[in-house]
Design a protein around this motif. Structure first.
Motif, mmCIF file in Angstrom:
data_model
loop_
_atom_site.group_PDB
_atom_site.id
_atom_site.type_symbol
_atom_site.label_atom_id
_atom_site.label_comp_id
_atom_site.label_asym_id
_atom_site.label_seq_id
_atom_site.Cartn_x
_atom_site.Cartn_y
_atom_site.Cartn_z
ATOM 1 N N ALA A 102 47.090 -11.421 27.555
ATOM 2 C CA ALA A 102 47.172 -9.975 27.765
ATOM 3 C C ALA A 102 45.788 -9.350 27.794
ATOM 4 O O ALA A 102 45.534 -8.405 28.556
ATOM 5 N N VAL A 103 44.875 -9.875 26.965
ATOM 6 C CA VAL A 103 43.491 -9.396 26.962
ATOM 7 C C VAL A 103 42.892 -9.514 28.356
ATOM 8 O O VAL A 103 42.319 -8.556 28.898
ATOM 9 N N LYS A 104 43.026 -10.677 28.942
ATOM 10 C CA LYS A 104 42.382 -10.933 30.234
ATOM 11 C C LYS A 104 43.089 -10.211 31.378
ATOM 12 O O LYS A 104 42.437 -9.749 32.325
ATOM 13 N N THR A 105 44.410 -10.081 31.284
ATOM 14 C CA THR A 105 45.133 -9.334 32.308
ATOM 15 C C THR A 105 44.743 -7.864 32.275
ATOM 16 O O THR A 105 44.480 -7.241 33.318
ATOM 17 N N ALA A 106 44.699 -7.301 31.067
ATOM 18 C CA ALA A 106 44.326 -5.890 30.942
ATOM 19 C C ALA A 106 42.920 -5.651 31.471
ATOM 20 O O ALA A 106 42.654 -4.645 32.148
ATOM 21 N N LEU A 107 42.007 -6.574 31.183
ATOM 22 C CA LEU A 107 40.641 -6.415 31.661
ATOM 23 C C LEU A 107 40.577 -6.476 33.183
ATOM 24 O O LEU A 107 39.831 -5.708 33.819
ATOM 25 N N ALA A 108 41.362 -7.348 33.790
ATOM 26 C CA ALA A 108 41.365 -7.447 35.251
ATOM 27 C C ALA A 108 41.753 -6.114 35.892
ATOM 28 O O ALA A 108 41.127 -5.660 36.861
ATOM 29 N N TYR A 109 42.771 -5.454 35.340
ATOM 30 C CA TYR A 109 43.198 -4.165 35.870
ATOM 31 C C TYR A 109 42.145 -3.086 35.585
ATOM 32 O O TYR A 109 41.903 -2.205 36.428
ATOM 33 N N THR A 110 41.536 -3.145 34.412
ATOM 34 C CA THR A 110 40.504 -2.157 34.065
ATOM 35 C C THR A 110 39.320 -2.247 35.022
ATOM 36 O O THR A 110 38.811 -1.230 35.504
ATOM 37 N N LEU A 111 38.858 -3.458 35.298
ATOM 38 C CA LEU A 111 37.724 -3.617 36.209
ATOM 39 C C LEU A 111 38.048 -3.058 37.595
ATOM 40 O O LEU A 111 37.202 -2.419 38.239
ATOM 41 N N ARG A 112 39.269 -3.263 38.048
ATOM 42 C CA ARG A 112 39.667 -2.745 39.353
ATOM 43 C C ARG A 112 39.708 -1.210 39.338
ATOM 44 O O ARG A 112 39.217 -0.550 40.266
ATOM 45 N N LEU A 114 38.149 0.879 37.316
ATOM 46 C CA LEU A 114 36.806 1.432 37.132
ATOM 47 C C LEU A 114 35.894 1.169 38.328
ATOM 48 O O LEU A 114 34.860 1.822 38.475
ATOM 49 N N GLY A 115 36.257 0.190 39.155
ATOM 50 C CA GLY A 115 35.411 -0.147 40.292
ATOM 51 C C GLY A 115 34.091 -0.759 39.868
ATOM 52 O O GLY A 115 33.046 -0.495 40.482
ATOM 53 N N THR A 116 34.123 -1.607 38.853
ATOM 54 C CA THR A 116 32.912 -2.229 38.339
ATOM 55 C C THR A 116 33.155 -3.718 38.114
ATOM 56 O O THR A 116 34.309 -4.158 38.079
ATOM 57 N N ASP A 117 32.077 -4.465 37.952
ATOM 58 C CA ASP A 117 32.249 -5.904 37.722
ATOM 59 C C ASP A 117 32.148 -6.275 36.253
ATOM 60 O O ASP A 117 32.290 -7.431 35.885
ATOM 61 N N HIS A 118 31.917 -5.260 35.383
ATOM 62 C CA HIS A 118 31.866 -5.553 33.954
ATOM 63 C C HIS A 118 32.128 -4.294 33.132
ATOM 64 O O HIS A 118 31.927 -3.182 33.603
ATOM 65 N N VAL A 119 32.605 -4.502 31.926
ATOM 66 C CA VAL A 119 32.745 -3.444 30.920
ATOM 67 C C VAL A 119 31.669 -3.708 29.876
ATOM 68 O O VAL A 119 31.447 -4.856 29.488
ATOM 69 N N ASP A 120 31.016 -2.654 29.425
ATOM 70 C CA ASP A 120 29.930 -2.861 28.474
ATOM 71 C C ASP A 120 30.428 -3.270 27.096
ATOM 72 O O ASP A 120 29.829 -4.127 26.448
ATOM 73 N N GLY A 147 30.865 -13.059 32.041
ATOM 74 C CA GLY A 147 30.088 -11.944 32.570
ATOM 75 C C GLY A 147 30.883 -10.683 32.825
ATOM 76 O O GLY A 147 30.338 -9.702 33.344
ATOM 77 N N TRP A 148 32.162 -10.666 32.426
ATOM 78 C CA TRP A 148 33.010 -9.498 32.661
ATOM 79 C C TRP A 148 32.878 -8.450 31.554
ATOM 80 O O TRP A 148 33.271 -7.298 31.735
ATOM 81 N N VAL A 149 32.379 -8.860 30.408
ATOM 82 C CA VAL A 149 32.202 -7.987 29.246
ATOM 83 C C VAL A 149 30.828 -8.266 28.662
ATOM 84 O O VAL A 149 30.378 -9.415 28.630
ATOM 85 N N ARG A 150 30.143 -7.210 28.209
ATOM 86 C CA ARG A 150 28.817 -7.389 27.602
ATOM 87 C C ARG A 150 28.892 -7.526 26.085
ATOM 88 O O ARG A 150 28.218 -8.370 25.499
ATOM 89 N N TYR A 151 29.694 -6.687 25.429
ATOM 90 C CA TYR A 151 29.763 -6.677 23.966
ATOM 91 C C TYR A 151 31.214 -6.592 23.511
ATOM 92 O O TYR A 151 32.067 -6.051 24.212
ATOM 93 N N VAL A 152 31.467 -7.092 22.300
ATOM 94 C CA VAL A 152 32.810 -7.088 21.716
ATOM 95 C C VAL A 152 32.889 -6.006 20.640
ATOM 96 O O VAL A 152 31.995 -5.883 19.803
ATOM 97 N N GLY A 153 33.967 -5.234 20.688
ATOM 98 C CA GLY A 153 34.185 -4.205 19.682
ATOM 99 C C GLY A 153 35.567 -4.308 19.074
ATOM 100 O O GLY A 153 36.413 -5.100 19.502
ATOM 101 N N LEU A 154 35.805 -3.510 18.052
ATOM 102 C CA LEU A 154 37.107 -3.401 17.406
ATOM 103 C C LEU A 154 37.400 -1.925 17.184
ATOM 104 O O LEU A 154 36.484 -1.114 17.064
ATOM 105 N N SER A 155 38.674 -1.590 17.084
ATOM 106 C CA SER A 155 39.055 -0.203 16.829
ATOM 107 C C SER A 155 40.070 -0.152 15.691
ATOM 108 O O SER A 155 41.073 -0.872 15.717
#
Length: 336
Positions: A102-112, A114-120, A147-155
């Motif tokens: 689910a992490v990777k699926t959600a990121l794939a949709y987010t990148l699309r 946002l129109g970017t190749d990475h999330v910071d 290379g799709w994410v630069r840093y890891v965070g938590l909320s």
């Protein structure tokens, strides 16, 4: 614009960030054009940190950011995204999903969107009780290596969860509610983060508008505050009295109460970056004015005495939502 450094690997961002959630209807109807103009004004003022979530407006907020960042603006900003919250077509909240796939699926949709190749910075919005945090963070770490994410965070994670996650991959920042009216992180979560060198991006610094310019009881199903405990009946009356007390102290400094509240959060440490939820350029201008305040220790003490944490009436969420906050659960004894 001053900057601050978050995390053990040094993510540098503006001292004040812009939280974009309110631009997608979470506080009632929002003006899309004004939201984009507000983002542009923030960038012009030197704000580099933009906060969003893939569930804000069911993707609307990310699409709004994409539009606002056209014309080469993407390279000027640090975008942090929350994921994992599940919503129905009618907007109902359905829980959280932080499984690795689910992490990777959600990121794939987010990148699309946002129109970017990475999330910071990428972060689960809440702890998924069905998934070990090690598995969730391990999946984000895979995305870092790709290379799709630069840093890891938590909320909204608790101290023990933070320590477990940090063993898998360095955590750069925690997103937590922190304000004069919400100080529970000071007990266990903030000390744990500081021990590990993890920064904090603080949301709700104006307590969802209670400490803003003209707090008024929200109405309608489109504004979640209509059901929030702090906005109900006697609770609201008591909390607005605290806001008035802060207003009196702020005026002596030539400031608004919102500016005093933001300046207080800024003062809590160089590892904390307040996120202001401005939806309009006027709100943004007022928030940026907090950076001009020069408050002595005695001024900050007076601000705290105006809004004692123990005097705040009501929890920040209703019972079911509070139960989802790992950050509010007492930590178990820790053995290094």
């Amino acid at each position: 614009m001053l900057t601050r450094t978050l995390g053990p690997k040094g993510a540098t961002v503006s001292v004040l960030g812009l939280g974009c959630m309110g631009m997608s209807g979470m506080y009632g109807p929002a003006d899309e054009a004004e939201g984009i103009a507000t983002i542009h004004a923030a960038l012009d003022a030197g704000v580099t940190l933009l906060d969003t979530g893939d569930f804000y407006g069911m993707g609307h907020n990310e699409l709004l950011l994409r539009e606002a960042l056209r014309g080469g603006r993407r390279d000027r900003v640090f975008i942090q995204v929350k994921f994992g919250a599940q919503r129905a077509p009618d907007g109902a909240w359905l829980g959280f999903d932080a499984r690795p796939q689910a992490v990777k699926t959600a990121l794939a949709y987010t990148l699309r969107r946002l129109g970017t190749d990475h999330v910071d910075l990428y972060q689960p919005a809440r702890l998924d009780p069905a998934v070990p945090i090690e598995d969730t963070v391990g999946a984000i770490a895979d995305c870092v290596r790709a290379g799709w994410v630069r840093y890891v965070g938590l909320s909204e994670m608790g101290a023990e969860t933070i320590r477990r996650a940090h063993r898998v991959h360095p955590i750069t920042a925690l997103q937590l509610e922190y304000s004069l009216m919400s100080r529970s992180i000071e007990r266990e979560v903030l000390p744990a983060a500081r021990l590990l060198g993890i920064g904090v991006t603080a949301y709700g610094v104006l307590s969802r508008g209670l400490l803003g310019a003209t707090p008024a009881k929200p109405v309608g199903g489109g504004d979640f505050r209509a059901h929030a405990p702090r906005w109900q009946a006697e609770n609201l009356k008591k909390n607005l009295a605290l806001a008035d007390a802060l207003d009196a102290v702020a005026r002596e400094q030539g400031a608004t109460r919102a500016q005093a509240a933001i300046a207080w959060v800024i003062s809590r440490g160089d590892d904390i970056v307040p996120l202001v939820g401005a939806r309009t350029r006027a709100q943004l201008r007022e928030s940026l004015g907090a950076l001009d305040l020069r408050l002595a220790p005695e001024d900050l003490d007076r601000i705290e005495r105006a809004v004692p944490a123990e005097a705040v009436a009501g929890d920040r969420y209703g019972g079911p939502q509070m139960a989802m906050l790992d950050s509010e659960r007492p930590a178990r004894p820790h053995t290094p």
